[in-house]
Design a protein around this motif. Sequence first.
Motif, short mmCIF file in Angstrom:
data_model
loop_
_atom_site.label_atom_id
_atom_site.label_comp_id
_atom_site.label_asym_id
_atom_site.label_seq_id
_atom_site.Cartn_x
_atom_site.Cartn_y
_atom_site.Cartn_z
N GLY A 77 -68.49 45.34 -43.51
CA GLY A 77 -69.41 45.74 -42.43
C GLY A 77 -69.72 44.56 -41.52
N ILE A 78 -70.01 44.89 -40.27
CA ILE A 78 -70.37 43.84 -39.30
C ILE A 78 -71.72 44.18 -38.70
CG2 ILE A 78 -69.65 42.64 -37.20
CD1 ILE A 78 -66.86 43.29 -37.78
N PHE A 79 -72.60 43.19 -38.65
CA PHE A 79 -73.85 43.41 -37.92
C PHE A 79 -74.14 42.19 -37.06
CE2 PHE A 79 -77.12 41.20 -40.64
CZ PHE A 79 -76.32 40.88 -41.73
N GLY A 80 -75.30 42.18 -36.37
CA GLY A 80 -75.62 41.06 -35.48
C GLY A 80 -75.10 41.28 -34.07
N CYS A 81 -75.08 40.17 -33.28
CA CYS A 81 -74.85 40.29 -31.83
C CYS A 81 -73.47 40.84 -31.46
CB CYS A 81 -75.07 38.94 -31.16
SG CYS A 81 -76.83 38.56 -31.02
N MET A 82 -72.42 40.45 -32.20
CA MET A 82 -71.09 40.97 -31.84
C MET A 82 -70.99 42.47 -32.10
SD MET A 82 -68.45 38.15 -33.21
CE MET A 82 -66.90 38.92 -32.78
N ALA A 83 -71.68 42.93 -33.12
CA ALA A 83 -71.69 44.36 -33.43
C ALA A 83 -72.33 45.11 -32.27
CB ALA A 83 -72.44 44.61 -34.73
N GLN A 84 -73.42 44.54 -31.76
CA GLN A 84 -74.12 45.18 -30.64
C GLN A 84 -73.27 45.13 -29.37
OE1 GLN A 84 -77.04 46.78 -30.68
NE2 GLN A 84 -77.14 47.09 -28.48
N ARG A 85 -72.55 44.03 -29.17
CA ARG A 85 -71.77 43.87 -27.93
C ARG A 85 -70.50 44.73 -27.96
NH1 ARG A 85 -67.82 41.23 -25.20
NH2 ARG A 85 -66.84 40.00 -26.83
N TYR A 154 -89.27 39.46 -31.26
CA TYR A 154 -87.85 39.79 -31.14
C TYR A 154 -87.50 39.92 -29.66
CZ TYR A 154 -88.58 41.11 -36.03
OH TYR A 154 -88.91 41.10 -37.36
N GLY A 155 -86.19 39.79 -29.35
CA GLY A 155 -85.71 40.04 -27.99
C GLY A 155 -86.04 38.91 -27.02
N CYS A 160 -81.71 34.33 -18.45
CA CYS A 160 -81.07 33.15 -17.87
C CYS A 160 -79.64 33.57 -17.51
CB CYS A 160 -81.06 32.00 -18.87
SG CYS A 160 -82.72 31.58 -19.44
N THR A 161 -79.09 33.05 -16.41
CA THR A 161 -77.88 33.67 -15.87
C THR A 161 -76.64 33.51 -16.75
OG1 THR A 161 -77.46 31.71 -14.54
CG2 THR A 161 -78.66 33.50 -13.47
N TYR A 162 -76.68 32.55 -17.69
CA TYR A 162 -75.52 32.30 -18.55
C TYR A 162 -75.59 33.05 -19.86
CZ TYR A 162 -79.20 29.31 -20.28
OH TYR A 162 -80.42 28.87 -20.72
N CYS A 163 -76.73 33.66 -20.18
CA CYS A 163 -77.03 34.03 -21.57
C CYS A 163 -76.89 35.52 -21.84
CB CYS A 163 -78.45 33.58 -21.91
SG CYS A 163 -78.86 33.81 -23.63
N ILE A 164 -76.26 35.83 -22.97
CA ILE A 164 -76.00 37.24 -23.31
C ILE A 164 -77.11 37.82 -24.20
CG2 ILE A 164 -74.62 36.81 -25.41
CD1 ILE A 164 -72.60 38.90 -24.18
N VAL A 165 -77.95 36.93 -24.75
CA VAL A 165 -78.94 37.38 -25.74
C VAL A 165 -79.81 38.55 -25.27
CG1 VAL A 165 -80.99 36.66 -27.07
CG2 VAL A 165 -78.96 35.21 -27.02
N PRO A 166 -80.42 38.50 -24.07
CA PRO A 166 -81.31 39.59 -23.68
C PRO A 166 -80.62 40.96 -23.64
CG PRO A 166 -81.57 37.72 -22.21
CD PRO A 166 -80.37 37.44 -23.05
N TYR A 167 -79.30 40.97 -23.35
CA TYR A 167 -78.56 42.23 -23.29
C TYR A 167 -78.35 42.80 -24.69
CZ TYR A 167 -77.60 40.33 -18.69
OH TYR A 167 -77.74 39.80 -17.44
N LEU A 168 -78.35 41.92 -25.69
CA LEU A 168 -78.01 42.35 -27.04
C LEU A 168 -79.22 42.55 -27.94
CD1 LEU A 168 -74.95 39.99 -27.59
CD2 LEU A 168 -74.97 42.34 -26.73
N GLN A 200 -86.86 33.93 -29.72
CA GLN A 200 -86.07 33.34 -28.63
C GLN A 200 -86.98 32.58 -27.69
OE1 GLN A 200 -83.05 33.08 -28.71
NE2 GLN A 200 -82.46 34.69 -30.14
N ASN A 201 -88.20 33.05 -27.58
CA ASN A 201 -89.19 32.38 -26.75
C ASN A 201 -90.55 32.60 -27.42
OD1 ASN A 201 -90.82 31.36 -24.80
ND2 ASN A 201 -90.35 32.91 -23.27
N VAL A 202 -90.90 31.72 -28.36
CA VAL A 202 -92.13 31.94 -29.14
C VAL A 202 -93.39 31.93 -28.28
CG1 VAL A 202 -91.48 31.31 -31.51
CG2 VAL A 202 -92.07 29.53 -29.87
N ASP A 203 -93.31 31.24 -27.14
CA ASP A 203 -94.50 31.17 -26.27
C ASP A 203 -94.84 32.51 -25.65
OD1 ASP A 203 -94.54 27.94 -25.85
OD2 ASP A 203 -92.54 28.78 -25.96
N SER A 204 -93.89 33.44 -25.68
CA SER A 204 -94.19 34.77 -25.14
C SER A 204 -94.91 35.63 -26.17
CB SER A 204 -92.89 35.50 -24.77
OG SER A 204 -92.34 34.92 -23.64
#
Length: 441
Positions: A77-85, A154-155, A160-168, A200-204
């Motif tokens: 099984g696969i999970f995490g960001c690649m699974a989502q992408r 979470y999330g 940021c224009t280079y980053c895939i994290v928010p989409y996943l 990803q941004n604890v200050d939020s």
Amino acid sequence: MPKYHIITYGCQMNKSDSEKVAGILESLGYIPSEKMEEADLILLNTCSVRERAEEKVFGKLGELRKLKKKNQKLLIGIFGCMAQRMKEELIEKFPHVDFVLGSYKFTELPKVLESLNDNNKKIVLAEDNPKPEEVDFRIIRRENKFQAWIPIIYGCNNFCTYCIVPYLRGKEKSRDPQEIIKEIEHLANQGVVEVTLLGQNVDSYGKDLGNVDLADLLVEIHKIPGIKRIRFLTSHPRDVSDKLINVVATHPKICPHWHLPLQAGSDRILRRMGRGYTYNEYKALIEKIRAKIPRASFSTDIIVGFPGEEEEDFLATRRALEEIKFDTVNLAIYSKRPGTPAASYDDPVPYETKKKWFDELENLQRKIIYERNLSMIGKEELVLAEGVNPKNPKELSGRTENYRLVFFEADRKLIGKFLLVRIIEARLWSLKGEAIREVYL
Ligand code: SAM
Ligand code: SF4
């Protein structure tokens, strides 16, 4: 009893997710298998932040093809960001994969395993705009008995224009503060002495809840008697508040180590990255923290060779490292991520030039860190003994409150305890010390 084996790629958040998955599996009667070859279920927890992280997973999936040939009953099984992408695409490319679980979908594992046992049909569960789901913290199987990762938000909403994290990983969602406190109290009762709050941004933290923020949460955690050290990461330079700096300055259990990703030293590049601060603003923040907390230390992330970066921009980043003198710099050459704005920017600089810039920054950082390490000789530091030095079984390894790695000779019985350690030698990436005595906090 069936055996499982999890391989984790990527950040601390992924490590924390793997601990949850291990807990879910053990609640179903699975037991861990040290060796991948002996497992009945192999899970890959994946990362998509850079192309190289994905290539590692593709390589591992190639290896797993052979194992599956030998043992048709093996489940993969696969999970995490690649699974989502990649979702179904993963099964199309790697037909020996049995199931793919997108972000937060690992909570469905019990149902997924039951259905696979019934009919062996491939399963892909991944939805757009994924929403976090809680796992009962009592079942989480923690890697470590006295330190724990605690995701608090979470999330990411930053894009940021280079980053895939928010989409996943979807929109920012803070956990209920009462749940977090209950979880940490439970861990303290079990002997955990250090917690690291993750986001990803604890200050939020708390912005979506309305009546609490990171500083308030830290103050509440500080009251829990068994907890002796509190860390938090990652901070966004734009969002660090004066209130937070004051709380860190006045609460001794909160470690004064800040992970503040700068990304670039050039304002032109920072603007194109969509980071929301200039270099001077960043530097002023570091100076403000240093003025309030003289013992503060800083680590950062730098992207080398962002599309359109020129020699002048690179030199600005170089100057920033010289001026700020970070403890740790995570350097990475820019990696084009599908679907992000920067993926469509012109990127004329050849890879060789980017590699040259990368090497230059790496060499500079080596010098900075070695000088810093030399300046620590003779100092006495409070160190939490974390484990045995894998390269020298006579030595233990531990971290100072500033997250500096120290090796020192001491009895293994002291693992999990706090020690006063005198620094006697500077190495490149670590310090050597001698244990003076145990400290009871
Ligand atoms: N949220 C944190 C922040 O504000 O920076 C960090 C999260 S990100 C997963 C970790 C680091 O990966 C980033 O700080 C950035 O330096 C790096 N990163 C993200 N996207 C990247 C890309 N496309 N190429 C190279 N590095 C990247
Ligand atoms: Fe990515 Fe920026 Fe969000 Fe960090 S703050 S996860 S770098 S989009």
